[in-house]
Motif scaffolding. Sequence first.
Motif, PDB file in Angstrom:
ATOM      1  N   PRO A  70     -13.246  12.315  -3.370  1.00  0.00           N
ATOM      2  CA  PRO A  70     -12.258  11.639  -4.218  1.00  0.00           C
ATOM      3  C   PRO A  70     -12.902  11.057  -5.467  1.00  0.00           C
ATOM      4  N   ASP A  71     -12.125  10.949  -6.523  1.00  0.00           N
ATOM      5  CA  ASP A  71     -12.586  10.237  -7.712  1.00  0.00           C
ATOM      6  C   ASP A  71     -12.608   8.737  -7.448  1.00  0.00           C
ATOM      7  N   ILE A  72     -11.590   8.263  -6.720  1.00  0.00           N
ATOM      8  CA  ILE A  72     -11.424   6.829  -6.473  1.00  0.00           C
ATOM      9  C   ILE A  72     -11.101   6.599  -5.007  1.00  0.00           C
ATOM     10  N   VAL A  73     -11.724   5.594  -4.429  1.00  0.00           N
ATOM     11  CA  VAL A  73     -11.353   5.098  -3.107  1.00  0.00           C
ATOM     12  C   VAL A  73     -10.758   3.706  -3.309  1.00  0.00           C
ATOM     13  N   HIS A  74      -9.488   3.583  -3.015  1.00  0.00           N
ATOM     14  CA  HIS A  74      -8.771   2.311  -3.201  1.00  0.00           C
ATOM     15  C   HIS A  74      -8.543   1.694  -1.825  1.00  0.00           C
ATOM     16  N   ILE A  75      -9.203   0.584  -1.563  1.00  0.00           N
ATOM     17  CA  ILE A  75      -9.142  -0.083  -0.265  1.00  0.00           C
ATOM     18  C   ILE A  75      -8.214  -1.288  -0.356  1.00  0.00           C
ATOM     19  N   HIS A  76      -7.397  -1.445   0.655  1.00  0.00           N
ATOM     20  CA  HIS A  76      -6.477  -2.583   0.694  1.00  0.00           C
ATOM     21  C   HIS A  76      -7.010  -3.609   1.699  1.00  0.00           C
ATOM     22  N   ASN A  77      -6.589  -3.541   2.933  1.00  0.00           N
ATOM     23  CA  ASN A  77      -7.046  -4.520   3.932  1.00  0.00           C
ATOM     24  C   ASN A  77      -8.172  -3.913   4.767  1.00  0.00           C
ATOM     25  N   PHE A  78      -9.357  -4.507   4.703  1.00  0.00           N
ATOM     26  CA  PHE A  78     -10.476  -3.980   5.500  1.00  0.00           C
ATOM     27  C   PHE A  78     -10.850  -4.902   6.656  1.00  0.00           C
ATOM     28  N   MET A 135       0.821  -1.193   0.000  1.00  0.00           N
ATOM     29  CA  MET A 135       0.000   0.000   0.000  1.00  0.00           C
ATOM     30  C   MET A 135       0.865   1.257   0.000  1.00  0.00           C
ATOM     31  N   ARG A 136       1.892   1.266   0.865  1.00  0.00           N
ATOM     32  CA  ARG A 136       2.765   2.431   0.947  1.00  0.00           C
ATOM     33  C   ARG A 136       3.487   2.672  -0.372  1.00  0.00           C
ATOM     34  N   HIS A 137       3.926   1.595  -1.020  1.00  0.00           N
ATOM     35  CA  HIS A 137       4.604   1.738  -2.307  1.00  0.00           C
ATOM     36  C   HIS A 137       3.677   2.360  -3.344  1.00  0.00           C
ATOM     37  N   GLU A 138       2.422   1.921  -3.383  1.00  0.00           N
ATOM     38  CA  GLU A 138       1.479   2.463  -4.358  1.00  0.00           C
ATOM     39  C   GLU A 138       1.162   3.926  -4.055  1.00  0.00           C
ATOM     40  N   HIS A 139       1.031   4.244  -2.771  1.00  0.00           N
ATOM     41  CA  HIS A 139       0.789   5.632  -2.377  1.00  0.00           C
ATOM     42  C   HIS A 139       1.905   6.529  -2.891  1.00  0.00           C
ATOM     43  N   ASN A 140       3.147   6.129  -2.638  1.00  0.00           N
ATOM     44  CA  ASN A 140       4.290   6.934  -3.062  1.00  0.00           C
ATOM     45  C   ASN A 140       4.390   7.011  -4.587  1.00  0.00           C
ATOM     46  N   LEU A 141       4.089   5.904  -5.256  1.00  0.00           N
ATOM     47  CA  LEU A 141       4.143   5.880  -6.711  1.00  0.00           C
ATOM     48  C   LEU A 141       3.155   6.874  -7.312  1.00  0.00           C
ATOM     49  N   LEU A 142       1.938   6.882  -6.804  1.00  0.00           N
ATOM     50  CA  LEU A 142       0.922   7.812  -7.304  1.00  0.00           C
ATOM     51  C   LEU A 142       1.278   9.258  -6.977  1.00  0.00           C
ATOM     52  N   HIS A 143       1.749   9.477  -5.754  1.00  0.00           N
ATOM     53  CA  HIS A 143       2.126  10.828  -5.333  1.00  0.00           C
ATOM     54  C   HIS A 143       3.249  11.370  -6.202  1.00  0.00           C
ATOM     55  N   ASP A 144       4.260  10.542  -6.431  1.00  0.00           N
ATOM     56  CA  ASP A 144       5.403  10.992  -7.232  1.00  0.00           C
ATOM     57  C   ASP A 144       5.013  11.244  -8.685  1.00  0.00           C
ATOM     58  N   LEU A 196      -3.948   9.282   2.376  1.00  0.00           N
ATOM     59  CA  LEU A 196      -3.818   7.946   2.961  1.00  0.00           C
ATOM     60  C   LEU A 196      -4.587   7.890   4.279  1.00  0.00           C
ATOM     61  N   ASP A 197      -5.546   6.991   4.347  1.00  0.00           N
ATOM     62  CA  ASP A 197      -6.333   6.794   5.569  1.00  0.00           C
ATOM     63  C   ASP A 197      -6.024   5.403   6.115  1.00  0.00           C
ATOM     64  N   GLN A 198      -5.547   5.348   7.335  1.00  0.00           N
ATOM     65  CA  GLN A 198      -5.190   4.070   7.933  1.00  0.00           C
ATOM     66  C   GLN A 198      -5.927   3.887   9.255  1.00  0.00           C
TER      67      GLN A 198
END
Length: 374
Positions: free
Chosen positions: A57-65, A1-10, A17-19
């Motif tokens: 947001p346009d998209i809500v991307h959920i990982h572990n719920f 999740m963190r990798h994808e967050h940083n990838l999109l941000h960059d 990021l909501d945790q």
Amino acid sequence: MRHEHNLLHDAGHEVVLDQISNDDITSPFDRVRTAYAISGSQAQYQRVLQMCRTLRPDIVHIHNFFPRLTPAAHVAAARSGAAVVQSLHNYRLLCASALLMRGGKICEECLGPSRLPAIRHKCYRGSYLGSLAVNRMIGAATDNPEWIRSVDRFIALTEFGKTLFVKGGLPEENLFVKPNFLPHCPVPTVPKDARDMGYVFIGRLSQEKGIARLIAAWNKMPHHPLNIIGNGPEAEWCAAHAAPHIRLHGALPYAQTQEILGRARALLFPSKWYEGCPMILLEALAKGTPVLASNIGVAGELLPQEFATFSFNPLKGEALANAVLQFEAMDWSRLSHAARAQFDARFTAAQNLELMMHCYEAALACKQAKAAHS
């Protein structure tokens, strides 16, 4: 999740990021309260709905719920107007244990018409009540038409995983395959004459990883040094049964682990369960380190075709020894080149960003189509 967050941000996207942590589930009361709300927390529904109305947001991307966020989060996000994407990092939506494994063997009983076997076998942490609670959560998601409609795209990590999720009831047309990736650019691979670490196993020392059978087999191969990096519930057993040519390092810092991986002759991957998309395989490919892998689950899909020659059945005693013989007879440099080429072709950050954008575009189009027909 963190990798994808940083990838999109960059890449210039605005990402929030909501945790939510499970660390405060400590007392018996906390566990009962969590189990009660596991199929759909009204508190989380309201929290996610309010957050989406505020941020729009346009998209809500959920990982572990699981277990705190619950399936209510997807419904709330969808009702706010956002497109919803759910990453499937394990098999929790299909199996109470999340492994599709029971008693040391692959188990797909709950992919059928009933999930009662999970309760009967106490598949969640050896608990009837725990297994019942997890089954309620699975049912509140996969058996609920509104929840299924709420998710515009599910991300499976492999085609193999996608097949399992379709078998478990998720709509095939909404499943998108996107593997894991490495966020950094790997350094050039180490040549053969500098590969002084022998064979290496890196991972959790646990039953599903096949570590006991690995040690039992490797004890009979004294001419091949083996380095084992990791910790877990079978660590004491490993220490008691490993022969002198097997070195147990315990858990090591990431940088040191990567250095050893880059100097290894090959990585051993004797996993007995299906796996998701193991990062250690991608890291080995990036290092140009060949992999001798189990023929159970996803490894064959992730590794170069050349590696199929020495894949092995981890449940058969002599299979690993035979795989080593086949591997040793092959051109190591060619295998190392194939490993790095596989990484460069499939698992870089740039490629993953492109896949993520395709997935998000598909999710937005799906959301718009639903709105047009509502």
